[in-house]
Design an enzyme around this catalytic site. Structure first.
Site, PDB file in Angstrom:
ATOM      1  N   HIS A   1       0.854  -1.189   0.000  1.00  8.61           N
ATOM      2  CA  HIS A   1       0.000   0.000   0.000  1.00  8.61           C
ATOM      3  C   HIS A   1       0.883   1.230   0.000  1.00  8.61           C
ATOM      4  O   HIS A   1       1.932   1.228   0.624  1.00  8.61           O
ATOM      5  CB  HIS A   1      -0.910   0.008   1.243  1.00  8.61           C
TER       6      HIS A   1
ATOM      7  N   ASP B   1      -7.913  -5.344   0.010  1.00  4.50           N
ATOM      8  CA  ASP B   1      -8.391  -6.231  -1.051  1.00  4.50           C
ATOM      9  C   ASP B   1      -7.980  -7.685  -0.878  1.00  4.50           C
ATOM     10  O   ASP B   1      -8.429  -8.546  -1.634  1.00  4.50           O
ATOM     11  CB  ASP B   1      -7.870  -5.732  -2.412  1.00  4.50           C
TER      12      ASP B   1
HETATM   13  N1  ACO Z   1       4.003  -7.718  -4.731  1.00  3.82           N
HETATM   14  C1  ACO Z   1       5.333  -7.728  -4.898  1.00  3.82           C
HETATM   15  N2  ACO Z   1       6.139  -6.670  -4.778  1.00  3.82           N
HETATM   16  C2  ACO Z   1       5.542  -5.505  -4.464  1.00  3.82           C
HETATM   17  C3  ACO Z   1       4.160  -5.408  -4.267  1.00  3.82           C
HETATM   18  C4  ACO Z   1       3.387  -6.564  -4.415  1.00  3.82           C
HETATM   19  N3  ACO Z   1       2.070  -6.520  -4.225  1.00  3.82           N
HETATM   20  N4  ACO Z   1       3.849  -4.117  -3.971  1.00  3.82           N
HETATM   21  C5  ACO Z   1       5.010  -3.443  -3.980  1.00  3.82           C
HETATM   22  N5  ACO Z   1       6.040  -4.290  -4.277  1.00  3.82           N
HETATM   23  C6  ACO Z   1       7.465  -3.942  -4.340  1.00  3.82           C
HETATM   24  C7  ACO Z   1       7.777  -3.186  -5.615  1.00  3.82           C
HETATM   25  O1  ACO Z   1       8.122  -4.067  -6.653  1.00  3.82           O
HETATM   26  C8  ACO Z   1       8.937  -2.330  -5.149  1.00  3.82           C
HETATM   27  O2  ACO Z   1      10.077  -3.154  -5.077  1.00  3.82           O
HETATM   28  P1  ACO Z   1      11.540  -2.559  -5.482  1.00  3.82           P
HETATM   29  O3  ACO Z   1      11.880  -1.558  -4.416  1.00  3.82           O
HETATM   30  O4  ACO Z   1      12.419  -3.767  -5.492  1.00  3.82           O
HETATM   31  O5  ACO Z   1      11.381  -1.941  -6.833  1.00  3.82           O
HETATM   32  C9  ACO Z   1       8.560  -1.961  -3.711  1.00  3.82           C
HETATM   33  O6  ACO Z   1       7.737  -3.048  -3.266  1.00  3.82           O
HETATM   34  C10 ACO Z   1       7.799  -0.654  -3.586  1.00  3.82           C
HETATM   35  O7  ACO Z   1       6.633  -0.758  -4.369  1.00  3.82           O
HETATM   36  P2  ACO Z   1       5.993   0.406  -5.226  1.00  3.82           P
HETATM   37  O8  ACO Z   1       5.260  -0.195  -6.379  1.00  3.82           O
HETATM   38  O9  ACO Z   1       7.036   1.445  -5.512  1.00  3.82           O
HETATM   39  O10 ACO Z   1       4.984   0.999  -4.164  1.00  3.82           O
HETATM   40  P3  ACO Z   1       3.797   1.993  -4.478  1.00  3.82           P
HETATM   41  O11 ACO Z   1       3.500   2.702  -3.236  1.00  3.82           O
HETATM   42  O12 ACO Z   1       4.105   2.807  -5.692  1.00  3.82           O
HETATM   43  O13 ACO Z   1       2.587   1.013  -4.874  1.00  3.82           O
HETATM   44  C11 ACO Z   1       0.754  -0.450  -4.712  1.00  3.82           C
HETATM   45  C12 ACO Z   1       1.577   0.643  -4.017  1.00  3.82           C
HETATM   46  C13 ACO Z   1       0.327   0.025  -6.119  1.00  3.82           C
HETATM   47  C14 ACO Z   1      -0.515  -0.697  -3.901  1.00  3.82           C
HETATM   48  C15 ACO Z   1       1.600  -1.743  -4.797  1.00  3.82           C
HETATM   49  O14 ACO Z   1       1.947  -2.180  -3.518  1.00  3.82           O
HETATM   50  C16 ACO Z   1       0.882  -2.858  -5.569  1.00  3.82           C
HETATM   51  O15 ACO Z   1       0.965  -2.907  -6.806  1.00  3.82           O
HETATM   52  N6  ACO Z   1       0.175  -3.786  -4.857  1.00  3.82           N
HETATM   53  C17 ACO Z   1      -0.568  -4.830  -5.532  1.00  3.82           C
HETATM   54  C18 ACO Z   1      -1.895  -4.282  -6.051  1.00  3.82           C
HETATM   55  C19 ACO Z   1      -2.868  -4.015  -4.945  1.00  3.82           C
HETATM   56  O16 ACO Z   1      -3.114  -4.858  -4.078  1.00  3.82           O
HETATM   57  N7  ACO Z   1      -3.495  -2.840  -5.009  1.00  3.82           N
HETATM   58  C20 ACO Z   1      -4.533  -2.440  -4.039  1.00  3.82           C
HETATM   59  C21 ACO Z   1      -4.007  -1.374  -3.131  1.00  3.82           C
HETATM   60  S1  ACO Z   1      -5.244  -0.939  -1.959  1.00  3.82           S
HETATM   61  C22 ACO Z   1      -6.317  -0.005  -2.826  1.00  3.82           C
HETATM   62  O17 ACO Z   1      -5.973   0.747  -3.693  1.00  3.82           O
HETATM   63  C23 ACO Z   1      -7.711  -0.154  -2.543  1.00  3.82           C
END
Ligand code: ACO
Length: 427
Positions: free
Chosen positions: A305, A362
């Site tokens: 998140h 979620d």
């Molecule tokens: N699975 C694996 N790796 C992840 C995940 C995940 N779900 N989420 C983040 N990471 C990793 C990224 O690859 C990144 O790794 P790195 O530093 O090696 O490049 C690091 O964690 C940081 O992640 P970001 O994508 O930069 O974090 P951001 O804050 O931009 O994204 C997000 C947040 C979009 C929610 C992300 O965690 C994600 O894609 N989660 C999966 C989708 C999801 O469940 N979305 C619902 C969110 S809740 C809502 O909106 C209602």
């Protein structure tokens, strides 16, 4: 003495006021930055940018706190009704008995749709994703209620638009679902409660009695409350930015629905259940799946998140509710066991620990929706119905504060000026 932030650019010092929110959140007010210095800030993804001052929802991602108008989400989820919470978000205070009664009556009175809206559903192929249908039908409400476009509408007229939208969104969602299944549309029953009426329109039949299961009603009520607002997330920011152009409430919410549909946002609940079912069908172990996540072959949907870096309080409530609801309904879904295994494996793995990745709202909600008999492509529609009062509250706040149009700057990185080349001379 009030704090100031100093920025030194090209040897010159500039002072900017520091402002503090009611929960001690600190911000540097850079409203005059460009005028004074010629500089703008760059913050892709708005990770450090406060886009507005808001009195609706407080969230502390480090401590896992979420409050609507000051009330902890845990208390609201266990004690309130969804309409009570909707009133709180939209009007600022918990309603009295009579305020709630009037609010409910007004909403339930407006649950019918114009008969012509049925033709909109007919225009979509039965394979259409319900989120696309939902946003289109909400957009179409501007045509049925043209007064909603009027920027000079008084507060009473705006309030009627709000009530209509709260009333009609569940009917639109239920009718588009019934239409996609070739089933007769169920007209709303205003005497029922908000959640009860929605379940009736979704699952009732004109030639059969319909019995409401209180476990299902309660589950839906809790899920709607947990989704009701989440301050300046992607879809809410979309609603606010569209609303800032003085677009109508219906248009702003339709835009929010489209933003919510994205798999990184609300669309994740559908992705999670599909991921869990795929893991089950393929027979891959959760350990091997986690390994694929770590090599970034796949994302662990429902994890991570932007703001929660400790735990998501909504996910904690939903996880507990999930066990309870499945037990009460006598559902034994292998997806739940897989989800728990994935969570356990992830929470003890350095990849997830270092990146502060925890289950979000979620991760478990889809398992509940599935147990309630909902198709996976409807999960994000449920999210949208739950989020509606929050979007409305945010749109109303923006309108009442007469906020300026949202219009970010950019740092241009393209070509500098060059001369047009006629087509025969291009390589
Ligand atoms: N699975 C694996 N790796 C992840 C995940 C995940 N779900 N989420 C983040 N990471 C990793 C990224 O690859 C990144 O790794 P790195 O530093 O090696 O490049 C690091 O964690 C940081 O992640 P970001 O994508 O930069 O974090 P951001 O804050 O931009 O994204 C997000 C947040 C979009 C929610 C992300 O965690 C994600 O894609 N989660 C999966 C989708 C999801 O469940 N979305 C619902 C969110 S809740 C809502 O909106 C209602």
């Amino acid at each position: 003495m009030s704090k100031e932030a100093e920025i030194i650019l090209d040897g010159k010092s500039y002072k900017f006021p520091v402002i503090e929110g009611s929960e001690g959140e600190m911000a540097i007010d850079i409203a005059k930055l460009r005028d004074l210095t010629g500089y703008v800030t760059l913050d892709t993804g708005y990770k450090n940018t406060g886009a507005t001052k808001s009195a609706i929802t407080f969230l502390d991602g480090e401590k896992g706190i979420l409050r609507y108008r000051g009330y902890p989400i845990e208390q609201l989820a266990s004690k309130a009704s969804f309409l009570e919470v909707s009133y709180l978000l939209i009007y600022g205070e918990l309603p009295t008995t009579s305020q709630l009664e009037i609010f409910k009556d007004r909403i339930m009175k407006h649950t019918n749709l114009h008969e012509d809206i049925k033709k909109i559903f007919d225009g979509f192929p039965s394979s259409a994703h319900p989120m696309g249908v939902l946003s289109s039908a909400v957009s179409s409400l501007t045509a049925y209620y043209p007064g909603s476009i009027d920027q000079n509408a008084n507060d009473e007229e705006v309030d009627l638009t709000i009530v209509r939208l709260m009333a009609k969104l569940p009917t639109i969602a239920a009718w588009s679902y019934r239409n996609s299944k070739g089933q007769p549309l169920m007209y709303p029953k205003p005497k029922l409660g908000y959640c009860e009426n929605f379940l009736y329109m979704m699952f009732g039949h004109p030639n059969e009695d319909f019995t409401l299961d209180p476990v299902v009603v309660e589950a839906l009520n809790t899920l709607f409350i947990l989704h009701a607002d989440h301050e300046q997330n992607c879809s809410t920011s979309t609603v606010r930015i569209v609303g800032s152009a003085h677009a109508s409430l219906y248009s702003s919410i339709a835009a929010g629905i489209n933003a919510l549909w994205g798999p990184l946002h609300g669309g994740a609940n559908q992705e999670v259940i599909e991921m869990l079912e795929e893991i089950q069908a393929s027979g891959i172990s959760t350990k091997d799946y986690i390994a694929k996540v770590k090599t970034k072959e796949v994302r662990l949907m429902g994890f991570g998140h932007r703001v929660y870096k400790n735990f998501d309080p909504r996910a904690n409530i939903i996880k507990k509710a999930c066990d309870d609801i499945l037990n009460k309904l006598g559902v034994n879904d292998p997806a739940l066991a897989i989800a728990k295994e994935l969570e356990q494996a992830a929470l003890s793995d350095p990849y997830f620990v270092e990146r502060k990745l925890y289950p979000n709202v979620d991760f478990y909600s889809g398992i509940i929706y599935k147990a309630l008999g909902l198709r996976s492509d409807l999960f994000t529609v449920m999210f949208a119905i739950g989020r509606l009062p929050g979007w409305i509250a945010q749109w109303k706040e923006l309108r009442d504060a007469k906020e300026p149009i949202g219009r970010p700057r950019q740092i241009y990185t393209g070509y500098t000026e060059r001369d047009y080349v006629s087509i025969e001379k291009r390589k």
